[in-house]
Design a protein around this motif. Structure first.
Motif, PDB file in Angstrom:
ATOM      1  N   SER A  71       0.823  -1.213   0.000  1.00  0.00           N
ATOM      2  CA  SER A  71       0.000   0.000   0.000  1.00  0.00           C
ATOM      3  C   SER A  71       0.855   1.260   0.000  1.00  0.00           C
ATOM      4  N   ARG A  72       2.074   1.158   0.535  1.00  0.00           N
ATOM      5  CA  ARG A  72       2.961   2.315   0.612  1.00  0.00           C
ATOM      6  C   ARG A  72       3.711   2.587  -0.690  1.00  0.00           C
ATOM      7  N   ILE A  73       3.815   1.592  -1.563  1.00  0.00           N
ATOM      8  CA  ILE A  73       4.632   1.767  -2.758  1.00  0.00           C
ATOM      9  C   ILE A  73       3.840   1.628  -4.057  1.00  0.00           C
ATOM     10  N   LYS A  74       2.596   1.181  -3.966  1.00  0.00           N
ATOM     11  CA  LYS A  74       1.837   0.857  -5.174  1.00  0.00           C
ATOM     12  C   LYS A  74       1.608   2.044  -6.097  1.00  0.00           C
ATOM     13  N   ASP A  75       1.517   3.263  -5.552  1.00  0.00           N
ATOM     14  CA  ASP A  75       1.251   4.452  -6.377  1.00  0.00           C
ATOM     15  C   ASP A  75       2.526   5.125  -6.867  1.00  0.00           C
ATOM     16  N   SER A  76       3.666   4.518  -6.601  1.00  0.00           N
ATOM     17  CA  SER A  76       4.935   5.090  -7.032  1.00  0.00           C
ATOM     18  C   SER A  76       5.023   5.127  -8.559  1.00  0.00           C
ATOM     19  N   GLN A  77       5.677   6.167  -9.074  1.00  0.00           N
ATOM     20  CA  GLN A  77       5.872   6.311 -10.520  1.00  0.00           C
ATOM     21  C   GLN A  77       7.251   5.833 -10.950  1.00  0.00           C
ATOM     22  N   ALA A  78       7.993   5.229 -10.021  1.00  0.00           N
ATOM     23  CA  ALA A  78       9.349   4.764 -10.337  1.00  0.00           C
ATOM     24  C   ALA A  78       9.312   3.615 -11.337  1.00  0.00           C
ATOM     25  N   LYS A  79      10.393   3.477 -12.100  1.00  0.00           N
ATOM     26  CA  LYS A  79      10.477   2.380 -13.064  1.00  0.00           C
ATOM     27  C   LYS A  79      10.542   1.028 -12.367  1.00  0.00           C
ATOM     28  N   SER A  80      11.153   1.012 -11.191  1.00  0.00           N
ATOM     29  CA  SER A  80      11.296  -0.240 -10.461  1.00  0.00           C
ATOM     30  C   SER A  80      10.803  -0.052  -9.033  1.00  0.00           C
ATOM     31  N   LYS A  81       9.893  -0.929  -8.594  1.00  0.00           N
ATOM     32  CA  LYS A  81       9.339  -0.887  -7.234  1.00  0.00           C
ATOM     33  C   LYS A  81       9.667  -2.196  -6.535  1.00  0.00           C
ATOM     34  N   VAL A  82      10.309  -2.087  -5.378  1.00  0.00           N
ATOM     35  CA  VAL A  82      10.844  -3.263  -4.704  1.00  0.00           C
ATOM     36  C   VAL A  82      10.444  -3.267  -3.234  1.00  0.00           C
ATOM     37  N   ILE A  83      10.127  -4.451  -2.726  1.00  0.00           N
ATOM     38  CA  ILE A  83       9.909  -4.654  -1.292  1.00  0.00           C
ATOM     39  C   ILE A  83      10.907  -5.711  -0.820  1.00  0.00           C
ATOM     40  N   ILE A  84      11.594  -5.417   0.279  1.00  0.00           N
ATOM     41  CA  ILE A  84      12.481  -6.392   0.915  1.00  0.00           C
ATOM     42  C   ILE A  84      11.822  -6.803   2.224  1.00  0.00           C
ATOM     43  N   LEU A  85      11.341  -8.042   2.273  1.00  0.00           N
ATOM     44  CA  LEU A  85      10.607  -8.543   3.433  1.00  0.00           C
ATOM     45  C   LEU A  85      11.500  -9.492   4.227  1.00  0.00           C
ATOM     46  N   LEU A  86      11.699  -9.178   5.506  1.00  0.00           N
ATOM     47  CA  LEU A  86      12.572  -9.976   6.367  1.00  0.00           C
ATOM     48  C   LEU A  86      11.775 -10.515   7.545  1.00  0.00           C
ATOM     49  N   THR A  87      11.837 -11.822   7.758  1.00  0.00           N
ATOM     50  CA  THR A  87      11.126 -12.439   8.874  1.00  0.00           C
ATOM     51  C   THR A  87      11.888 -13.671   9.349  1.00  0.00           C
ATOM     52  N   ASP A  88      11.562 -14.122  10.574  1.00  0.00           N
ATOM     53  CA  ASP A  88      12.244 -15.306  11.114  1.00  0.00           C
ATOM     54  C   ASP A  88      11.258 -16.399  11.524  1.00  0.00           C
ATOM     55  N   GLY A  89      10.014 -16.283  11.082  1.00  0.00           N
ATOM     56  CA  GLY A  89       9.016 -17.264  11.510  1.00  0.00           C
ATOM     57  C   GLY A  89       8.057 -17.645  10.417  1.00  0.00           C
ATOM     58  N   SER A  90       6.908 -18.099  10.838  1.00  0.00           N
ATOM     59  CA  SER A  90       5.850 -18.482   9.904  1.00  0.00           C
ATOM     60  C   SER A  90       4.618 -17.639  10.193  1.00  0.00           C
ATOM     61  N   ASN A  91       3.828 -17.407   9.174  1.00  0.00           N
ATOM     62  CA  ASN A  91       2.642 -16.573   9.320  1.00  0.00           C
ATOM     63  C   ASN A  91       1.637 -17.241  10.272  1.00  0.00           C
ATOM     64  N   ASN A  92       1.337 -16.580  11.378  1.00  0.00           N
ATOM     65  CA  ASN A  92       0.387 -17.147  12.354  1.00  0.00           C
ATOM     66  C   ASN A  92      -0.661 -16.141  12.816  1.00  0.00           C
ATOM     67  N   MET A  93      -0.660 -14.943  12.217  1.00  0.00           N
ATOM     68  CA  MET A  93      -1.645 -13.926  12.578  1.00  0.00           C
ATOM     69  C   MET A  93      -1.983 -13.103  11.342  1.00  0.00           C
ATOM     70  N   GLY A  94      -2.982 -12.247  11.477  1.00  0.00           N
ATOM     71  CA  GLY A  94      -3.356 -11.373  10.376  1.00  0.00           C
ATOM     72  C   GLY A  94      -4.444 -11.954   9.511  1.00  0.00           C
ATOM     73  N   GLU A  95      -5.203 -11.080   8.876  1.00  0.00           N
ATOM     74  CA  GLU A  95      -6.338 -11.491   8.061  1.00  0.00           C
ATOM     75  C   GLU A  95      -5.969 -11.705   6.598  1.00  0.00           C
ATOM     76  N   ILE A  96      -4.713 -11.367   6.235  1.00  0.00           N
ATOM     77  CA  ILE A  96      -4.294 -11.483   4.839  1.00  0.00           C
ATOM     78  C   ILE A  96      -3.241 -12.573   4.729  1.00  0.00           C
ATOM     79  N   ALA A  97      -3.453 -13.537   3.862  1.00  0.00           N
ATOM     80  CA  ALA A  97      -2.481 -14.607   3.641  1.00  0.00           C
ATOM     81  C   ALA A  97      -1.289 -14.063   2.860  1.00  0.00           C
ATOM     82  N   PRO A  98      -0.081 -14.544   3.147  1.00  0.00           N
ATOM     83  CA  PRO A  98       1.107 -14.055   2.438  1.00  0.00           C
ATOM     84  C   PRO A  98       1.005 -14.175   0.922  1.00  0.00           C
ATOM     85  N   VAL A  99       0.479 -15.292   0.419  1.00  0.00           N
ATOM     86  CA  VAL A  99       0.373 -15.484  -1.029  1.00  0.00           C
ATOM     87  C   VAL A  99      -0.621 -14.493  -1.635  1.00  0.00           C
ATOM     88  N   THR A 100      -1.682 -14.179  -0.893  1.00  0.00           N
ATOM     89  CA  THR A 100      -2.655 -13.191  -1.375  1.00  0.00           C
ATOM     90  C   THR A 100      -2.001 -11.821  -1.493  1.00  0.00           C
TER      91      THR A 100
END
Length: 328
Positions: free
Chosen positions: A179-208
């Motif tokens: 949501s923070r980068i989707k409206d960017s006009q840059a040629k390249s938009k990148v997210i670096i996601l760092l975690t040490d576990g497995s998804n166990n909370m939240g209403e949105i699945a990682p694949v979604t």
């Protein structure tokens, strides 16, 4: 021409009372007691050139003061245009700050190691817009996209585990970053996601969340942090903090799916050195040339004015103490 310090130009208003004082002083010097004479019947005489030029020293002084103020305002020319290319993309860093990030298989712990390496990564990307999202059981934006990396690095220092509800909501953290980068006009938009576990909370699945990122043309690099086997983890007890080895469990399958879906890559960091090399690899992969653009190269233009000030000041001093010298 532009001025680096245009507020100094307001000092030119001080010349108005200076000129007013000079006129008042001239009037005060006029004779207050007049007597009759036969001068009107005498033959007309040519007026001395000194009479016509008697105000010249004051005029020169006013011009010198005005030019000094202009020099203080730092005049700069912007007529020199150059073509240039630069490298820059938009990056959002989504970082896990759950309590498990306090494990000490990385030194001093996973969270501090991730912060240090990420800060070095930011310092190496001066032309990028970079933002920061943190997540555990929930997610929030620590810093929106910005080129002010000093502010970003200061906000990095404030990150600590326990800021928000504990847990690991990978999908929610990724969705927030999108949501923070989707409206960017840059040629390249990148997210670096760092975690040490497995998804166990939240209403949105990682694949979604990954599918949403793909829709907006966002590439996601995922990093799983943690050694193989067991890692020392701090537990608070009645006798203080005690360390116990706990099993390292990272659900790598969804992290790999996120990367594959968005055209990114999945990495596993088992120690400080491997984490640093991962960011170095991402840094090398994400070098995108921005199209040629023009910018104005500013050049200081005070030197000629300074020489003119010196010449006028010298002229004013010579006239005041030679041709227009007052004899007591």
């Amino acid at each position: 021409m532009v001025f680096a310090n245009p507020t100094y130009l307001f000092l030119l208003l001080l010349l108005i009372p200076l000129i007013g004082w000079y006129i008042w002083k001239l009037r005060k010097k006029q004779a207050s007691f007049q007597i009759s004479s036969s001068q009107a019947f005498d033959a007309p005489q040519a007026t001395s050139y000194k009479v016509h030029l008697r105000h010249l020293p004051f005029v020169l002084r006013v011009v010198v003061i005005a030019l000094l103020i202009v020099v203080l305002a730092r005049p700069q020319s912007t007529d020199n245009w150059e073509n240039t290319t630069t490298e820059g993309i938009d990056i959002v860093m989504a970082m896990d700050i759950s309590s498990s990030m306090l494990a000490q298989d990385l030194k001093p712990n996973r969270l501090e190691a991730a912060k240090d390496v990420a800060a070095a990564f930011v310092n190496g990307r001066p032309n990028d817009n970079i933002g920061l999202v943190v997540f555990s059981g929930e997610s929030f934006t620590q810093c929106p996209l910005t080129t002010d990396h000093t502010v970003l690095l200061n906000l990095f220092k404030d990150i600590q585990s326990g800021m928000i509800e504990d847990g690991t909501a990978v999908g929610l953290g990724l969705a927030n970053a999108v949501s923070r980068i989707k409206d960017s006009q840059a040629k390249s938009k990148v997210i670096i996601l760092l975690t040490d576990g497995s998804n166990n909370m939240g209403e949105i699945a990682p694949v979604t969340a990954a599918e949403i990122a793909k829709t907006f043309g966002i590439r996601v690099y995922t990093i799983g942090v943690g050694t193989q086997g067991e890692a020392p983890y701090p537990f608070q007890t009645a006798f203080g903090v005690q360390y116990q080895n706990v099993k390292v469990e990272i659900d790598e399958k969804p992290l790999n799916e996120i990367a594959v879906t968005t055209g990114g890559k999945y990495f596993r960091a088992t120690d400080n050195a491997s984490l640093k090399s991962i960011y170095s690899e991402i840094d090398q992969m994400e070098k995108v040339k921005i199209s040629v653009q023009q910018y104005s190269k500013k050049q200081e233009e005070y030197k000629d004015l300074a020489l003119l000030i010196f010449a006028l000041l010298l002229m004013e001093i010579l006239l005041r103490y030679t041709l227009f010298r007052n004899i007591p």
